[in-house]
Write a protein that holds these residues in place. Structure first.
Motif, PDB file in Angstrom:
ATOM      1  N   TRP A 174      -0.419  -4.986 -10.541  1.00 37.89           N
ATOM      2  CA  TRP A 174       0.516  -6.118 -10.518  1.00 37.89           C
ATOM      3  C   TRP A 174       1.738  -5.809  -9.654  1.00 37.89           C
ATOM      4  CZ3 TRP A 174      -0.687 -10.831 -11.509  1.00 37.89           C
ATOM      5  CH2 TRP A 174      -1.702 -11.124 -12.421  1.00 37.89           C
ATOM      6  N   VAL A 175       2.122  -4.553  -9.588  1.00 35.75           N
ATOM      7  CA  VAL A 175       3.187  -4.165  -8.661  1.00 35.75           C
ATOM      8  C   VAL A 175       2.715  -4.426  -7.234  1.00 35.75           C
ATOM      9  CG1 VAL A 175       4.619  -2.261  -7.816  1.00 35.75           C
ATOM     10  CG2 VAL A 175       4.064  -2.417 -10.254  1.00 35.75           C
ATOM     11  N   GLY A 176       1.465  -4.075  -6.950  1.00 38.43           N
ATOM     12  CA  GLY A 176       0.895  -4.355  -5.631  1.00 38.43           C
ATOM     13  C   GLY A 176       0.839  -5.836  -5.338  1.00 38.43           C
ATOM     14  N   TRP A 177       0.493  -6.636  -6.354  1.00 39.62           N
ATOM     15  CA  TRP A 177       0.470  -8.095  -6.175  1.00 39.62           C
ATOM     16  C   TRP A 177       1.861  -8.592  -5.781  1.00 39.62           C
ATOM     17  CZ3 TRP A 177       3.130 -12.178  -8.235  1.00 39.62           C
ATOM     18  CH2 TRP A 177       2.605 -13.464  -8.015  1.00 39.62           C
ATOM     19  N   ALA A 178       2.872  -8.151  -6.523  1.00 42.28           N
ATOM     20  CA  ALA A 178       4.239  -8.587  -6.249  1.00 42.28           C
ATOM     21  C   ALA A 178       4.701  -8.114  -4.872  1.00 42.28           C
ATOM     22  CB  ALA A 178       5.179  -8.066  -7.333  1.00 42.28           C
ATOM     23  N   GLN A 179       4.395  -6.877  -4.529  1.00 39.70           N
ATOM     24  CA  GLN A 179       4.779  -6.364  -3.217  1.00 39.70           C
ATOM     25  C   GLN A 179       4.101  -7.145  -2.097  1.00 39.70           C
ATOM     26  OE1 GLN A 179       3.643  -2.251  -3.743  1.00 39.70           O
ATOM     27  NE2 GLN A 179       5.737  -1.611  -4.191  1.00 39.70           N
ATOM     28  N   THR A 180       2.846  -7.501  -2.294  1.00 36.27           N
ATOM     29  CA  THR A 180       2.112  -8.255  -1.283  1.00 36.27           C
ATOM     30  C   THR A 180       2.732  -9.624  -1.070  1.00 36.27           C
ATOM     31  OG1 THR A 180       0.056  -7.065  -1.717  1.00 36.27           O
ATOM     32  CG2 THR A 180      -0.146  -9.244  -0.703  1.00 36.27           C
ATOM     33  N   VAL A 181       3.037 -10.322  -2.163  1.00 36.84           N
ATOM     34  CA  VAL A 181       3.682 -11.630  -2.068  1.00 36.84           C
ATOM     35  C   VAL A 181       5.010 -11.502  -1.329  1.00 36.84           C
ATOM     36  CG1 VAL A 181       4.753 -13.502  -3.386  1.00 36.84           C
ATOM     37  CG2 VAL A 181       2.559 -12.547  -4.137  1.00 36.84           C
ATOM     38  N   ALA A 182       5.790 -10.471  -1.690  1.00 33.70           N
ATOM     39  CA  ALA A 182       7.107 -10.289  -1.070  1.00 33.70           C
ATOM     40  C   ALA A 182       6.986  -9.914   0.401  1.00 33.70           C
ATOM     41  CB  ALA A 182       7.892  -9.219  -1.826  1.00 33.70           C
TER      42      ALA A 182
END
Length: 324
Positions: A174-182
């Motif tokens: 989920w950290v990766g998901w958030a980083q990708t979106v950002a």
């Protein structure tokens, strides 16, 4: 490991199989310089390992070096087998231990064959390691930014993950998901991301404020690449130097006394096991531990199957008194 004086592809592969405490620099350079010969054999061995027909410890050793070579040579034929290995619970921990975080993302980026579905399957597979999934989703981010994956497809997929990705709880993916979106500056997707943080899916690794700050940086960046550079997301290069640095930092350096036998090393590890402390300097007691040696933590497992695979923040530092 015995360094061959007159290199052949058979000798190089044997060198990869038997390497443990040091990087087979000469053999790796020969493979890079003679890729027309080394490439087919490397891909063949990687495929056999991925498909389960070659699962010896020696082959596992070889794959550590082959995974770097195929990435530096941008061998797209290796992509499917690398992804297959990452989804294999019997193999993935060992490969990931040798190529964690940004390096694993780089391997996927450099070998990407255009099949985004294969990469997405790694991200969505909740049975595999969360750090592997994180590496895969940040690879998707970079490949999207450079146009290898259509932006509209990634945007739609990230929205799908927002409601479908497992687990519905704290996980580094989920950290990766958030980083990708950002990193991609997807403000419309970010507007729906509140529950990810409210429900603690990113844990302490990233808060809503951190997420919003990274999104703003991406939106304010004319080139839209600053965050990718900062996180070292990009193609893989310099495989020999990278492995030299990794072996030294991870603890896979050679023993001071090459005549130490396995029994002496095991006894030494057993005596050190209770002495976990915080580090007081730049000494690295792990550097004497080979990938196939017994882990100093006292678990009885090999180092590569135990503490080698842990992130630095989770791996205890050993205070030994041994000069390193």
């Amino acid at each position: 490991m015995t360094e061959p004086t007159s290199l052949t592809i058979d000798g190089v592969i044997e060198d990869f199989r038997n390497a443990d405490h040091e990087v087979p620099r000469e053999s790796m350079q020969w493979a890079l310089d003679n890729w027309d010969i080394a490439g087919p054999r490397s891909l063949e061995l990687l495929s056999a390992h991925a498909r389960g027909t070659e699962r010896t410890e020696q082959t596992e050793n070889a794959v550590v070096f082959i995974s770097r070579l195929v990435a530096e040579k941008e061998e797209t034929a290796a992509f499917g087998d690398l992804c297959r290995l990452l989804r294999d619970v019997n193999v993935a921990p060992f490969l990931a231990a040798d190529a964690i975080s940004s390096t694993l993302s780089q391997l996927l980026i450099s070998t990407f064959d255009g099949n985004a579905a294969t990469l997405r399957e790694v991200v969505e597979d909740h049975t595999i390691d969360e750090f592997i999934r994180h590496a895969a989703i940040t690879a998707v981010a970079y490949l999207t930014r450079i146009g290898r994956i259509p932006e509209a497809d990634t945007r739609e997929w990230l929205r799908h993950l927002l409601t479908a990705m497992q687990p519905r709880g704290e996980c580094f993916v989920w950290v990766g998901w958030a980083q990708t979106v950002a990193m991609l500056g997807f403000a419309d997707v970010a507007a729906d991301a509140g529950p990810v943080f409210e429900q603690g899916f990113t844990g302490r690794s990233m808060g809503l404020g951190d997420f919003e700050a990274e999104l703003k940086r991406a939106l304010d960046d004319p080139e839209s690449m600053a965050l990718f550079v900062e996180k070292e997301l990009g193609p893989f290069t310099g495989c020999i130097d990278e492995l030299d640095e990794w072996y030294d930092m991870s603890g896979s350096g050679s023993w001071d006394d090459e005549d130490d036998d396995e029994a002496e090393k095991a006894a030494s590890f057993a005596s050190l096991a209770p002495q976990w402390t915080s580090s007081g300097g730049d000494r690295n007691p792990w550097r004497h531990v080979g990938r196939n040696d017994q882990c100093p933590c006292g678990s009885g497992k090999k180092f590569k199957k135990c503490c080698l695979g842990k992130p630095d923040a989770e791996r205890p530092v050993l205070s030994t008194g041994r000069s390193v």
